[in-house]
Design a protein around this motif. Structure first.
Motif, mmCIF file in Angstrom:
data_model
loop_
_atom_site.group_PDB
_atom_site.id
_atom_site.type_symbol
_atom_site.label_atom_id
_atom_site.label_comp_id
_atom_site.label_asym_id
_atom_site.label_seq_id
_atom_site.Cartn_x
_atom_site.Cartn_y
_atom_site.Cartn_z
ATOM 1 N N TYR A 82 -2.060 4.682 6.227
ATOM 2 C CA TYR A 82 -1.746 3.905 5.021
ATOM 3 C C TYR A 82 -2.882 4.012 3.999
ATOM 4 O O TYR A 82 -3.500 3.011 3.636
ATOM 5 N N PRO A 83 -3.183 5.222 3.533
ATOM 6 C CA PRO A 83 -4.314 5.379 2.612
ATOM 7 C C PRO A 83 -4.049 4.703 1.270
ATOM 8 O O PRO A 83 -2.921 4.703 0.761
ATOM 9 N N GLY A 84 -5.091 4.108 0.718
ATOM 10 C CA GLY A 84 -4.994 3.470 -0.593
ATOM 11 C C GLY A 84 -5.450 4.415 -1.690
ATOM 12 O O GLY A 84 -6.493 5.058 -1.575
ATOM 13 N N LEU A 85 -4.673 4.489 -2.750
ATOM 14 C CA LEU A 85 -4.986 5.348 -3.891
ATOM 15 C C LEU A 85 -5.326 4.474 -5.088
ATOM 16 O O LEU A 85 -4.494 3.700 -5.577
ATOM 17 N N GLU A 86 -6.554 4.592 -5.561
ATOM 18 C CA GLU A 86 -7.028 3.791 -6.691
ATOM 19 C C GLU A 86 -6.893 4.592 -7.979
ATOM 20 O O GLU A 86 -7.244 5.769 -8.041
ATOM 21 N N SER A 87 -6.381 3.941 -9.013
ATOM 22 C CA SER A 87 -6.238 4.615 -10.305
ATOM 23 C C SER A 87 -6.345 3.583 -11.422
ATOM 24 O O SER A 87 -6.503 2.385 -11.170
ATOM 25 N N LYS A 88 -6.255 4.051 -12.656
ATOM 26 C CA LYS A 88 -6.312 3.184 -13.827
ATOM 27 C C LYS A 88 -4.980 3.267 -14.572
ATOM 28 O O LYS A 88 -4.410 4.347 -14.730
#
Length: 237
Positions: A82-88
């Protein structure tokens, strides 16, 4: 022992933990200032701490379900699914998306058995693409050869993927049973959790007066409070 960073509205995960009789400590988080989670770059609740940080209510519930299905699976391994992907976003605000957050992870199970249910799956895949053709008005957008090619090749690909996923996630011989099981668990954990968070509000009282959900809600509340989901693996045997 889990540690659960939460606010009064994060009842889905709490209901899941209670239902399965899983012990946890609660850290209530100020929903405005969030000083209790200032150590984390993930600024939302709930957060579950167990051999590290687990974010997002859907991820937490899916991970718990995955672990309870087979407690021999290490939590670190499950968390990696369940990898988390951080973005803006377009306003520069940090947003997170978690892959597979609605999926329960099973160990691979390889089987060469072919059943009538699998043959039915091919028919259903074909029916699905015929339905897509109808609602998408493909006859207006594609030539007849193109439309037929998309329907039959698409159905073939869907059929192949469905068999692969069935093996990968160790679903029941009739995958509908796995779907029904998941729906029952999510209904208990999510719908109940949402309603539990507003039980003391006027909206909840109005709902009881204007719908028939009350008996189901109080049965579910009793099941959660009595930890009736405890030791689910023993119940399956």
């Amino acid at each position: 022992m889990f540690q659960f960073q939460t606010c009064p509205f994060c009842c889905k995960v709490r209901a899941t933990l209670d239902y399965y009789g899983i012990s946890y400590d609660i850290v209530e988080v100020n929903s405005v200032f969030k000083t209790q989670i200032k150590w984390s770059n993930y600024r939302k609740v709930p957060i579950l701490m167990c051999d590290g940080q687990i974010n997002d209510s859907s991820v937490i519930i899916s991970l718990i379900e995955s672990y309870l299905h087979d407690t021999s699976q290490p939590l670190d391994l499950l968390k990696s699914f369940y990898p988390g992907l951080e973005s803006k976003d377009n306003r520069g605000k940090t947003v997170w998306e978690f892959q597979n957050k609605y999926f329960i992870m099973f160990q691979d199970h390889i089987s060469d058995k072919r059943t009538s249910k699998e043959r039915r799956t091919w028919g259903e895949a074909l029916q699905a693409f015929r339905y897509f053709s109808e609602v998408g008005e493909w006859e207006k957008n594609f030539s007849t050869p193109e439309r037929l090619f998309i329907i039959y090749v698409g159905a073939l690909v869907m059929f192949g993927i469905s068999k692969m996923l069935k093996k990968r996630h160790n679903l029941k011989p009739d995958v509908r049973e796995s779907l029904y099981d998941a729906a029952r668990e999510w209904k208990r954990a999510i719908v109940y959790g949402v309603l539990n968070s507003i039980e003391g509000c006027q909206a909840f009282k109005d709902m009881l007066e204007n719908t028939k959900i009350g008996p189901w809600y109080y049965r579910t509340k009793k099941a959660v409070q009595n930890h009736q989901g405890a030791n689910p693996l023993n119940k399956k045997s």
